[in-house]
Scaffold this motif. Structure first.
Motif, PDB file in Angstrom:
ATOM      1  N   GLU A 195      45.720  53.338  35.670  1.00 45.34           N
ATOM      2  CA  GLU A 195      45.521  53.557  34.149  1.00 45.34           C
ATOM      3  C   GLU A 195      44.985  52.372  33.412  1.00 45.34           C
ATOM      4  OE1 GLU A 195      49.500  54.346  32.611  1.00 45.34           O
ATOM      5  OE2 GLU A 195      49.995  56.038  33.723  1.00 45.34           O
ATOM      6  N   LEU A 196      44.265  52.496  32.434  1.00 47.90           N
ATOM      7  CA  LEU A 196      43.759  51.444  31.743  1.00 47.90           C
ATOM      8  C   LEU A 196      44.837  50.687  31.184  1.00 47.90           C
ATOM      9  CD1 LEU A 196      40.883  52.962  29.512  1.00 47.90           C
ATOM     10  CD2 LEU A 196      40.652  51.418  31.716  1.00 47.90           C
ATOM     11  N   PRO A 197      44.783  49.360  31.165  1.00 50.97           N
ATOM     12  CA  PRO A 197      45.598  48.311  30.694  1.00 50.97           C
ATOM     13  C   PRO A 197      45.711  48.479  28.988  1.00 50.97           C
ATOM     14  CG  PRO A 197      43.902  47.150  31.344  1.00 50.97           C
ATOM     15  CD  PRO A 197      43.704  48.551  31.775  1.00 50.97           C
ATOM     16  N   ASN A 198      46.601  48.097  28.395  1.00 50.84           N
ATOM     17  CA  ASN A 198      46.475  48.071  26.839  1.00 50.84           C
ATOM     18  C   ASN A 198      45.194  47.001  26.349  1.00 50.84           C
ATOM     19  OD1 ASN A 198      48.878  49.495  27.025  1.00 50.84           O
ATOM     20  ND2 ASN A 198      50.220  47.528  26.165  1.00 50.84           N
ATOM     21  N   GLY A 199      44.635  47.389  25.476  1.00 48.47           N
ATOM     22  CA  GLY A 199      43.545  46.549  24.782  1.00 48.47           C
ATOM     23  C   GLY A 199      42.142  47.082  25.447  1.00 48.47           C
ATOM     24  N   SER A 200      42.357  47.796  26.459  1.00 47.51           N
ATOM     25  CA  SER A 200      40.990  48.426  27.045  1.00 47.51           C
ATOM     26  C   SER A 200      40.687  49.779  26.839  1.00 47.51           C
ATOM     27  CB  SER A 200      41.081  48.307  28.698  1.00 47.51           C
ATOM     28  OG  SER A 200      41.137  46.957  29.042  1.00 47.51           O
ATOM     29  N   SER A 201      39.462  50.149  26.894  1.00 42.03           N
ATOM     30  CA  SER A 201      38.882  51.499  26.400  1.00 42.03           C
ATOM     31  C   SER A 201      38.080  52.248  27.168  1.00 42.03           C
ATOM     32  CB  SER A 201      38.367  51.420  24.934  1.00 42.03           C
ATOM     33  OG  SER A 201      37.187  50.957  24.901  1.00 42.03           O
ATOM     34  N   GLY A 202      37.573  53.342  26.916  1.00 45.00           N
ATOM     35  CA  GLY A 202      36.569  54.094  27.643  1.00 45.00           C
ATOM     36  C   GLY A 202      35.311  53.282  27.840  1.00 45.00           C
ATOM     37  N   LYS A 203      34.921  52.655  26.548  1.00 44.50           N
ATOM     38  CA  LYS A 203      33.650  51.868  26.545  1.00 44.50           C
ATOM     39  C   LYS A 203      33.933  50.852  27.467  1.00 44.50           C
ATOM     40  CE  LYS A 203      30.057  50.170  24.559  1.00 44.50           C
ATOM     41  NZ  LYS A 203      29.772  50.343  22.890  1.00 44.50           N
ATOM     42  N   ASP A 204      34.884  49.927  27.747  1.00 41.32           N
ATOM     43  CA  ASP A 204      35.058  49.123  28.620  1.00 41.32           C
ATOM     44  C   ASP A 204      34.866  49.587  30.091  1.00 41.32           C
ATOM     45  OD1 ASP A 204      35.904  46.996  27.062  1.00 41.32           O
ATOM     46  OD2 ASP A 204      37.763  48.224  26.653  1.00 41.32           O
ATOM     47  N   VAL A 205      35.393  50.643  30.319  1.00 40.45           N
ATOM     48  CA  VAL A 205      34.793  51.433  31.594  1.00 40.45           C
ATOM     49  C   VAL A 205      33.739  51.643  31.963  1.00 40.45           C
ATOM     50  CG1 VAL A 205      35.398  53.436  33.058  1.00 40.45           C
ATOM     51  CG2 VAL A 205      37.193  52.851  31.579  1.00 40.45           C
ATOM     52  N   ILE A 206      32.752  51.953  31.010  1.00 36.61           N
ATOM     53  CA  ILE A 206      31.493  52.269  31.341  1.00 36.61           C
ATOM     54  C   ILE A 206      30.541  51.066  31.261  1.00 36.61           C
ATOM     55  CG2 ILE A 206      30.775  52.914  29.022  1.00 36.61           C
ATOM     56  CD1 ILE A 206      29.395  54.432  32.115  1.00 36.61           C
ATOM     57  N   ALA A 309      32.616  70.758  48.781  1.00 34.07           N
ATOM     58  CA  ALA A 309      31.660  70.301  47.829  1.00 34.07           C
ATOM     59  C   ALA A 309      30.937  69.072  48.398  1.00 34.07           C
ATOM     60  CB  ALA A 309      31.824  70.288  46.328  1.00 34.07           C
ATOM     61  N   GLU A 310      29.791  69.036  48.289  1.00 37.38           N
ATOM     62  CA  GLU A 310      29.043  68.018  48.850  1.00 37.38           C
ATOM     63  C   GLU A 310      28.488  67.044  47.601  1.00 37.38           C
ATOM     64  OE1 GLU A 310      24.673  68.196  50.059  1.00 37.38           O
ATOM     65  OE2 GLU A 310      25.787  68.292  52.056  1.00 37.38           O
ATOM     66  N   TYR A 311      28.786  65.587  47.821  1.00 41.12           N
ATOM     67  CA  TYR A 311      28.115  64.465  47.193  1.00 41.12           C
ATOM     68  C   TYR A 311      27.288  63.424  47.734  1.00 41.12           C
ATOM     69  CZ  TYR A 311      32.031  66.342  44.204  1.00 41.12           C
ATOM     70  OH  TYR A 311      32.612  67.362  43.390  1.00 41.12           O
ATOM     71  N   ALA A 312      26.672  62.814  47.018  1.00 38.19           N
ATOM     72  CA  ALA A 312      25.807  61.756  47.601  1.00 38.19           C
ATOM     73  C   ALA A 312      26.663  60.580  47.853  1.00 38.19           C
ATOM     74  CB  ALA A 312      24.662  61.602  46.491  1.00 38.19           C
ATOM     75  N   GLN A 313      27.512  60.305  47.127  1.00 41.72           N
ATOM     76  CA  GLN A 313      28.651  59.259  47.432  1.00 41.72           C
ATOM     77  C   GLN A 313      29.847  59.358  46.529  1.00 41.72           C
ATOM     78  OE1 GLN A 313      26.661  55.570  45.818  1.00 41.72           O
ATOM     79  NE2 GLN A 313      25.493  56.465  44.475  1.00 41.72           N
ATOM     80  N   THR A 314      30.760  58.653  47.029  1.00 41.46           N
ATOM     81  CA  THR A 314      32.041  58.773  46.013  1.00 41.46           C
ATOM     82  C   THR A 314      32.454  57.097  45.451  1.00 41.46           C
ATOM     83  OG1 THR A 314      32.854  60.617  47.139  1.00 41.46           O
ATOM     84  CG2 THR A 314      34.347  59.165  46.082  1.00 41.46           C
ATOM     85  N   ILE A 315      32.447  56.981  44.510  1.00 37.61           N
ATOM     86  CA  ILE A 315      33.019  55.687  44.033  1.00 37.61           C
ATOM     87  C   ILE A 315      34.492  55.770  43.540  1.00 37.61           C
ATOM     88  CG2 ILE A 315      32.535  53.767  42.330  1.00 37.61           C
ATOM     89  CD1 ILE A 315      29.542  54.760  42.360  1.00 37.61           C
ATOM     90  N   TYR A 316      35.297  54.770  44.125  1.00 31.81           N
ATOM     91  CA  TYR A 316      36.572  54.711  43.765  1.00 31.81           C
ATOM     92  C   TYR A 316      36.770  53.456  42.650  1.00 31.81           C
ATOM     93  CZ  TYR A 316      37.978  58.074  47.428  1.00 31.81           C
ATOM     94  OH  TYR A 316      37.995  58.964  48.360  1.00 31.81           O
ATOM     95  N   LEU A 317      37.350  54.004  41.495  1.00 31.30           N
ATOM     96  CA  LEU A 317      37.283  52.588  40.478  1.00 31.30           C
ATOM     97  C   LEU A 317      38.921  52.709  40.090  1.00 31.30           C
ATOM     98  CD1 LEU A 317      36.057  50.770  38.347  1.00 31.30           C
ATOM     99  CD2 LEU A 317      35.941  53.070  36.924  1.00 31.30           C
ATOM    100  N   ASP A 318      39.425  51.663  40.019  1.00 32.86           N
ATOM    101  CA  ASP A 318      40.741  51.211  39.635  1.00 32.86           C
ATOM    102  C   ASP A 318      40.578  50.944  38.229  1.00 32.86           C
ATOM    103  OD1 ASP A 318      43.281  50.344  39.229  1.00 32.86           O
ATOM    104  OD2 ASP A 318      43.299  48.940  40.944  1.00 32.86           O
ATOM    105  N   LEU A 319      41.124  51.848  37.423  1.00 33.31           N
ATOM    106  CA  LEU A 319      40.976  51.725  35.920  1.00 33.31           C
ATOM    107  C   LEU A 319      42.118  50.301  35.482  1.00 33.31           C
ATOM    108  CD1 LEU A 319      41.301  55.123  34.632  1.00 33.31           C
ATOM    109  CD2 LEU A 319      39.307  53.935  34.884  1.00 33.31           C
ATOM    110  N   SER A 320      43.127  50.110  36.316  1.00 35.07           N
ATOM    111  CA  SER A 320      44.124  48.933  35.900  1.00 35.07           C
ATOM    112  C   SER A 320      43.641  47.755  36.160  1.00 35.07           C
ATOM    113  CB  SER A 320      45.246  49.138  36.837  1.00 35.07           C
ATOM    114  OG  SER A 320      44.962  48.510  38.102  1.00 35.07           O
ATOM    115  N   LYS A 321      42.229  47.589  36.486  1.00 31.83           N
ATOM    116  CA  LYS A 321      41.685  46.307  36.587  1.00 31.83           C
ATOM    117  C   LYS A 321      40.473  46.154  35.519  1.00 31.83           C
ATOM    118  CE  LYS A 321      43.792  44.778  40.496  1.00 31.83           C
ATOM    119  NZ  LYS A 321      44.800  45.780  40.461  1.00 31.83           N
ATOM    120  N   ILE A 322      40.386  47.113  34.683  1.00 30.78           N
ATOM    121  CA  ILE A 322      39.391  47.043  33.527  1.00 30.78           C
ATOM    122  C   ILE A 322      39.829  46.298  32.391  1.00 30.78           C
ATOM    123  CG2 ILE A 322      37.894  48.377  32.263  1.00 30.78           C
ATOM    124  CD1 ILE A 322      37.301  48.793  34.764  1.00 30.78           C
ATOM    125  N   ASP A 323      39.331  45.108  32.143  1.00 24.76           N
ATOM    126  CA  ASP A 323      39.841  44.219  31.018  1.00 24.76           C
ATOM    127  C   ASP A 323      38.612  44.621  29.929  1.00 24.76           C
ATOM    128  OD1 ASP A 323      42.087  43.184  31.449  1.00 24.76           O
ATOM    129  OD2 ASP A 323      41.109  41.814  32.984  1.00 24.76           O
TER     130      ASP A 323
END
Length: 717
Positions: A195-206, A309-323
């Motif tokens: 989960e995103l920490p307090n103070g972070s948003s979708g904009k910070d993710v992208i 389903a087939e994917y070119a690649q898979t990226i795992y992203l830990d939202l808790s590390k998004i400041d």
């Protein structure tokens, strides 16, 4: 192994061949395209749609904005007298709404009259940014395919709608026939964990994704967001992330249809019934029947990727590390945590809370809360510009009091529209100034003078920076979720390495065109082509190298266009290439601007076709739309790169002669050292063949319109 500012892991998947493809399920992008892919008669296709397929599509909607003024003459030049389906089109004015010049007022009146005369839904100047208006009124709807002559149509993916950009010729074609074409892209799966920490948003993710995964990993691909972290993201967060998948390099960014989205749709239904800002159509588009049908599709598996389903690649992203983080200056590929930049006390002159990515009610609230919590005003030397995404958004913000907080703090209000984000109207950056903006692009010179610096950040960081007078982040709680783990049913289940901020595990990507397979050929389409190969060795050959910018706005005759082709790339090109040759380029051929002449100059020169490891999608569209075939064959490109690695010239006249079979999608050539070799290339579907035989998309449209006209009767003759 790289370590940096967040936690990531990539796993690559490759096709096992045509037999395996037949057993492979569809991902979400393929499933949505399947519903809107049509055959030559405009009927749903029977074949299973796969990544790499060149398909004719009949999109749910086609949107144009200020550029409608340029699409209208294209439409009229096709001989079209009416829209194929007026309800398929949507026109809005949002880019240059501050411009009250006589010329712009006349242009806007012309566009509005065209929409009204043709019965097309129309959003007037000042009503809002068209992407927002489409979304809040249901014209972009989950599970549908919406195309737009604007690069940020990716935004619709935030509500589970496959949105993707087209060029103006495509828009005219859809107006006239209801159809255009699309090459179904490879798809990257992004699994969101934690989960995103307090103070972070979708904009910070992208912003973080653009800055950390910044080696064109998703260039010209679609992105599907999935994983347990999705449910913790609001729809506004998802819209912001999907919007800026454009800057990440993707052609689309799609979130799943889930309970959060269904709840949002239900609330929009109530809004459509009560709001004076709602289009009349919104009541039907958000009706209980429409939502129930969507739920039925979801429960039936039609809106979820298949397990295999087939994917070119898979990226795992830990939202808790998004400041909270910041892009720039002047590039989305540079990303720094806001707290680090705060220590540098980078003075700002202007701040912006505008654009289709971050000026919804929740964004205005986030900014207003920063001012309220700090009981502060805009710094004396800072100009802070605020524009709502739409009139409806402004009304909602006024109702909560957020708009008044921002105005009382010293913000300058701008009308609902694009404005400074696209370098138009008041508040542009001047030479030597520094700005921080909640927009989606900070390319050099985009928001003003090329000697200015521009950073991108979330609304909260922009607001705090406006208060502080330098880039800063607001204080917030330090609550974080536990280190994320992939669920057991996720491929490549793993735990994020402890202590690392991010981790990227690279595996060899076998970039290849689809395996050679039999392709049905239309009557009259040549099965074979035999020609000499001329090799332009560089990757990322941009459109300015192919056709110099100084010629772009000069109406040169065909022979002159041919003469200046590739002059910026290699002055000796014409000494090595001749009419009838096959031009082979590197990877990402035709990147850069969208100028059509970069395709037509090669056609006028007599180049038979272009083969590359990959193409800019815009270049590919312009090429086919103008009757120039472009084929992807990474295997052939890699072979030529190895063969001529010691040759330092930008262009090589190879002396090799290749035979292309369009029925088997295979190129064959022979060398003294290696004997005969075959290289697969991307197949030309029957629809692609038809476009080429018609000399381009405009010719195809004219043929389609002519065929639809009734035969003259004896009496009328």
């Amino acid at each position: 192994m790289r370590q940096g500012t967040m936690l990531l892991k990539r796993c690559y998947c490759t096709a096992e061949g045509a037999a395996a493809k037949a057993k492979t399920g569809q991902n979400l992008v393929e499933k949505i395209v399947q519903l809107f892919a049509v055959d030559g008669e405009g009927q749903p296709v029977k074949d299973v749609v796969r990544s790499g397929d060149f398909v004719s599509i009949k999109p749910h909607r086609v949107m144009t904005h200020d550029n409608t003024a340029a699409v209208i003459p294209k439409f009229e030049s096709l001989g079209a007298t009416k829209h194929f389906d007026p309800h398929q089109a949507f026109i809005g004015l949002d880019h240059d709404v501050q411009n009250k010049s006589e010329a712009n007022v006349a242009k806007y009146k012309k566009v509005q009259k065209f929409a009204e005369d043709n019965g097309i839904a129309f959003s007037k100047a000042g009503r809002g940014i068209v992407h927002q208006v489409l979304t809040e009124n249901g014209f972009a709807f989950p599970g549908t395919l919406v195309v737009a002559s604007d690069s940020h149509s990716n935004m619709y993916g935030g509500i589970g709608c496959l949105g993707t950009p087209i060029v103006r010729t495509d828009a005219a074609a859809v107006w006239a026939t209801g159809q255009t074409w699309w090459t179904v892209p490879k798809t990257t799966r992004v699994v969101l964990l934690g989960e995103l920490p307090n103070g972070s948003s979708g904009k910070d993710v992208i912003v973080a994704l653009c800055g950390a995964v910044n080696k064109d990993e998703v260039l010209n691909q679609a992105v599907e967001f999935t994983g347990p972290g999705v449910s913790g993201l609001s729809i506004d967060d998802r819209l912001a992330i999907a919007n800026m998948t454009t800057e990440w390099g993707a052609l689309a960014g799609v979130f799943p249809v889930d309970e959060v989205l269904i709840d949002w749709l239900t609330k929009r239904q109530l809004w459509a019934e009560d709001s004076k800002f709602a289009f009349e159509e919104a009541k039907q588009l958000f009706s209980s029947e429409a939502i129930d049908k969507l739920v039925e599709r979801l429960e039936g598996g039609g809106l979820s990727p298949d397990d295999n389903a087939e994917y070119a690649q898979t990226i795992y992203l830990d939202l808790s590390k998004i400041d909270p983080c910041v892009s720039g200056p002047n590039s989305v590929k540079k990303m720094t945590p806001a707290k680090e930049l705060e220590q540098q006390r980078i003075k700002i002159d202007k701040a912006y809370l505008i654009s289709c990515v971050n000026s919804r009610a929740s964004d205005l609230h986030a900014a207003a809360k920063v001012f309220s919590d700090a009981n502060a005003k805009v710094a004396d030397h800072v100009q802070f510009y605020v524009a709502p995404a739409s009139e409806s958004v402004k009304a909602e913000s006024e109702q909560t009091g957020d708009w008044q907080v921002l105005m009382q703090a010293g913000a300058t209000a701008l009308p609902a529209g694009c404005g400074p984000c696209v370098g138009l109207g008041a508040g542009l950056l001047e030479a030597g100034e520094t700005g921080i903006s909640a927009t989606n692009r900070n390319f050099k010179g985009r928001m003003g003078h090329p000697d200015a610096l521009c950073y991108l950040a979330s609304p909260a960081v922009v607001a705090q920076s406006a208060i502080s007078g330098f880039i800063a982040q607001p204080p917030h709680g330090e609550k974080r979720s536990a280190t994320a783990s992939a669920p057991e049913d996720e491929p490549g289940s793993f735990k994020m390495p402890p202590g690392a901020l991010f981790s990227i595990e690279n595996k060899a990507v076998e970039g290849a065109a689809p395996p050679a397979r039999q392709t049905a050929l239309l009557s009259g389409f040549e099965e074979r082509l035999e020609a000499d190969l001329v090799f332009a060795t560089e990757d990322n050959l941009n459109t300015d190298g192919i056709y110099a910018g100084r010629h772009t706005y000069s109406e040169l005759p065909a022979e002159k266009m041919a003469a200046v082709a590739m002059e910026n790339y290699d002055a000796a090109f014409h000494q090595k290439a001749k009419a009838g040759d096959i031009l082979v380029g590197g990877y990402n051929f035709g990147s850069g601007s969208s100028r059509e002449q970069a395709a037509t100059c090669l056609k006028h020169m007599g180049i038979a076709l272009v083969i590359a490891g990959s193409f800019s999608e815009t270049y590919k569209r312009n090429a086919f739309n103008n009757g120039l075939a472009v084929l992807e064959s990474p295997a052939l490109v890699d072979f030529l790169k190895r063969r001529y690695k010691s040759d330092t010239s930008p262009t090589v006249a190879t002396g090799l002669r290749a035979t292309l079979s369009f029925s088997s999608s295979c190129a064959t050539l022979a060398t003294a050292e290696d004997g005969e070799q075959s290289f697969p290339f991307s197949p030309l579907s029957p629809f692609a063949q038809e476009i080429l035989m018609c000399g381009g998309l405009e010719g195809w449209v004219r043929k389609r319109l002519a065929a639809s006209k009734p035969e003259p009767t004896a009496a009328s003759a």
